[in-house]
Design a protein around this motif. Sequence first.
Motif, PDB file in Angstrom:
ATOM      1  N   ASN A  37      -0.802   3.647  -6.671  1.00 30.21           N
ATOM      2  CA  ASN A  37      -2.625   3.996  -6.963  1.00 30.21           C
ATOM      3  C   ASN A  37      -3.058   3.153  -5.081  1.00 30.21           C
ATOM      4  N   TYR A  38      -2.020   3.706  -4.566  1.00 28.14           N
ATOM      5  CA  TYR A  38      -2.904   4.124  -2.929  1.00 28.14           C
ATOM      6  C   TYR A  38      -2.164   5.867  -2.507  1.00 28.14           C
TER       7      TYR A  38
ATOM      8  N   ASN B 121      -7.022   7.330  -6.102  1.00 26.82           N
ATOM      9  CA  ASN B 121      -7.376   7.252  -5.157  1.00 26.82           C
ATOM     10  C   ASN B 121      -7.953   5.503  -5.612  1.00 26.82           C
TER      11      ASN B 121
ATOM     12  N   TYR C 111      -0.700   3.706   5.525  1.00 27.64           N
ATOM     13  CA  TYR C 111      -1.543   2.646   5.096  1.00 27.64           C
ATOM     14  C   TYR C 111      -0.588   0.762   5.554  1.00 27.64           C
TER      15      TYR C 111
ATOM     16  N   LYS D  11       0.733  -0.916   0.162  1.00 29.56           N
ATOM     17  CA  LYS D  11      -0.066   0.249   0.030  1.00 29.56           C
ATOM     18  C   LYS D  11       0.675   1.013  -0.384  1.00 29.56           C
TER      19      LYS D  11
ATOM     20  N   TYR E  56     -10.503   8.736   1.193  1.00 31.76           N
ATOM     21  CA  TYR E  56      -9.529   8.011   1.329  1.00 31.76           C
ATOM     22  C   TYR E  56      -8.552   8.547   2.453  1.00 31.76           C
TER      23      TYR E  56
ATOM     24  N   SER F  26      -4.449  -6.895   3.737  1.00 30.10           N
ATOM     25  CA  SER F  26      -5.673  -6.569   3.465  1.00 30.10           C
ATOM     26  C   SER F  26      -6.571  -8.007   3.571  1.00 30.10           C
TER      27      SER F  26
ATOM     28  N   THR G  28      -8.747   1.442   3.741  1.00 31.80           N
ATOM     29  CA  THR G  28      -7.728   2.276   3.256  1.00 31.80           C
ATOM     30  C   THR G  28      -8.108   3.532   2.989  1.00 31.80           C
ATOM     31  N   HIS G  29      -9.949   3.383   2.047  1.00 29.55           N
ATOM     32  CA  HIS G  29     -11.158   3.993   2.002  1.00 29.55           C
ATOM     33  C   HIS G  29     -12.490   4.080   2.640  1.00 29.55           C
TER      34      HIS G  29
ATOM     35  N   SER H 205     -10.256  -0.258  -0.338  1.00 27.83           N
ATOM     36  CA  SER H 205     -10.198  -1.541   0.198  1.00 27.83           C
ATOM     37  C   SER H 205     -10.563  -0.417   1.390  1.00 27.83           C
TER      38      SER H 205
END
Length: 938
Positions: A408-409, A415, A532, A404, A527, A536, A423-424, A420
Amino acid sequence: MKKIALLSGILFYIFFQHIKAQSQGVNFGDLSSPVPSVSALVNYTNSPPSNATGIPDISFPLFALSTYNPNIKLNAVISYDPNSASQGSPATQVGSGWSLMTPGVISRHINLLPDELLPDSNHGNSSEVYFDDVYYYNIPGVFGKFRFKRNVQNNTFELINLSANKLKIEYTRADNATKLTVKDFTITDSNGVRYLFKDYSQSNYNNNETLLKAEGMVYRSAFFISQIIDANGLELASFSYQKNTKYRASFPNVIDYQTCKIKTITAKGFGILDFEYTYDSFLANSMNDPYQLQNVVLKDYYNHIISKYEFEYNFFNYVNDTKRELTKLKKINKSNSLQETIEFVYKKIAPPPPAHPHPKPSDFCPRAVGAFRWSENNILHKVINPYGGVVEYNFEFAQLYEDKTAPNYVNPIKNESAVSDETHYLIGLGSVDFDTNQSREYTFVVPGNYNRRVFISLGIGELYPLDPFGSIFDEAYLDFTIDGIAGEACGMDYYGTRQFFLQPGIHTLRINGTGGLGSVGISGLEYLPFPYPNKSYSLNIVRISDIKYYNDKTSTTLAKTIKYNYDNFSDTNSSSGYWSFSDQDLNSSYILYRNVKVSNSDDSNGYTKYYYKTSDDFPPIGDYHPYYALTCGGLLDKKEVYNDQNKLLVSEKTEYTFEEISGAQEYSMWSAGGAFSKPAWLKKNLNTVSSNFKNSQSITELFETEFNAFNFQIASTKKIRSGEVAEQTFTYPFGQSEYNHLELNNIIKNPIEIKSFKNGKLISNTQIKYSNASFYPISAVSINPHDNSVKVNVRYDAYDEYGNIQQYTNNIDEASGQGFSTVLIWGYNKTTPIAKIEGAKLTDIGDLANEIITKSNQDADPATEESLLAALDSFKNLSNFKNFQITTYTYDPLIGITTVTPPNGIRVMYKYDNNNQLKQIVDVNGNILEDYKYNIKL
């Protein structure tokens, strides 16, 4: 990336099959594991219980029957795997997550289509020459798998054993020149024992092609053991099955399925196991095996009931279905009274703790987090044992490593490309109340300065009645679009929440349909602040979190706790869990943990750290994946033991050397024409053990084990400690003419010579001798390392037809070959010795033992035992035997020894209670020599 794509497809396939099952009724023939009662064999072979899989061994032995071959035990066991209790897995005949393990089954796992659907090699489609089905087998002490490969040019088939053993696996084809339809299998183990699989179950497969045919396609979905025969042709055991056939309602002559349930296991001469079932028609189209195991009964050779287990069940509801749940296992004694009870308690796993107090994306839109959300299932939580103690299993959802820190994170503009729940979260962007009598178009604002994923839910307050003259619709409904776009459904229900990707600014909501009023809820994806944790959750797989022990079921005081942690040892912010795949099964994915920390409160708060290797530590060479079948289940790399002060006490490092099996064919993995591997075996392992002591001293020991390519058994061992080297070498019956008959019959497991060395010097040499006409040893000899002189330690002079030793000789004079001989008389159908005659030979006995043998075979109750005792006493007192020392024995078969009468005639008697537990040992005058008490809470 290829593996990730496969996994996504697998999860969707399983979910789809489950939805299909709920809406249409279950056809197990369409599932990858078509036989619920044996489907868990896949898990036990690919990802058996271990720290690396996060699954503890939860097993309960029921009964075990001996056979004339001491290497073969017929065990009946129930085992629990929480991941076999998932929503997509049917409940077996012993309940959700539970499996009944009996000796001998070949479970077929379907990849894509059953192999029988593949046309002949002239069909013209090259992909159809690959046979994808995997066969999982178990015989006593061995789990493994194999598959078939077709030679396109010759239209022949080759069976490839994917497991590192020296089993000989043979099959018989049905009369079909072009397709592979197997009639039966024979597996010969490395002791020359043959396992015949002639019984089978059947399933009916339907897909887009076969749905055009009312009969679908009936295929053999699993094969079951029928007989066990030793190398001499002696039947050791036979098996019978309860077979029930269900026909299709619309086509009464078409088989839907045929079950094959173990009914009896008969160990010739020893006893019988009986299995009894009930059928529940209500469960016939649910995620349950409709046949339910009610009890297992142990009987002796005379059909007396020795003991029995009864099973009790409940049912729990989930989604739109129910599942069977094992709640009690009751042991009933021979007087038909309750002996003991094991209770099982279940619960749903709590969802992962929230990373934030906001609504989660999966609450509104499961698709947003990359997979459908599965409903929670009941998982085993407590085992209350018959002695009052409680074992509490606390499972949790598994966690995988996910990077993470990736762009893209991190990048808020992107975002939404990696979403996830951890994270979101969702923020409310408002709501729109609508009334189509007022307007069908409304506007709303998306805030921010970047494109945002927006979830919109349509809430209907009222549907306006249809105009009976002007409407073209059959019934009233409402729908909506955003800026003319319908959006993507978040679940299986298109008319529920839908997601859109919208730019910041003003957007237009249009209400479509026949008309009505209601409200539209609008939520936007947001986000959490970076960074993070690199973890997951997988909501489809569980692992053990801790195991707690209590002294009784009312106690709140812990007796012991074992805790498990799966974080990366060098970065506790990261999980050590990674996806792993079976070398053959598209549908068999599981999680392996590279690092597992186990803390035990019994060890003064010390702990142990386990390091594991996976197949990623043996990287592929192009499309070739070396040793994949041996590495995909995880390998222990290192073990470290610490005290409560975090001081390292013991460290054990293991290194492995693998080698491809000579002459073995390569096989495709996961898909036709792509990745491939070759069967391999463990050639050597090296263990380095370092121990640290309180006085700051340490000792390092090396243990090296090499294996033999001939039979994969130990070829040599070496131990090095403080400069001293101890070694052993083992030689097997390979390539020696006098042992050809052993090799030809696959009797290759036992060594014929063992040598021991100290610092390179030979100190002992023991050889096991066979004649060229027998499968049994004839002597054990020692060769003096100083002068190579030979001493016979023991000579096995005679065996009966069941392989029992009748006469052996020791203390043998080297010059004359004479020694002290002992005769054993076998009774109770030649299952146990009833007399030992020291100093005698078989020729001294002749027919004089016939009466005691006959009476032992008839010993079925106290009266017949008294008759046998009288005959044994008379036998001991025969004048022919006055120079011999004789000990006699009687038994209650399957319970234990009842009397021992030594040469002095002072008999000792063993008494048992109704639970078959030893109660007292008394002498001939009734004096108690030993007394036993048992305390069990019922």
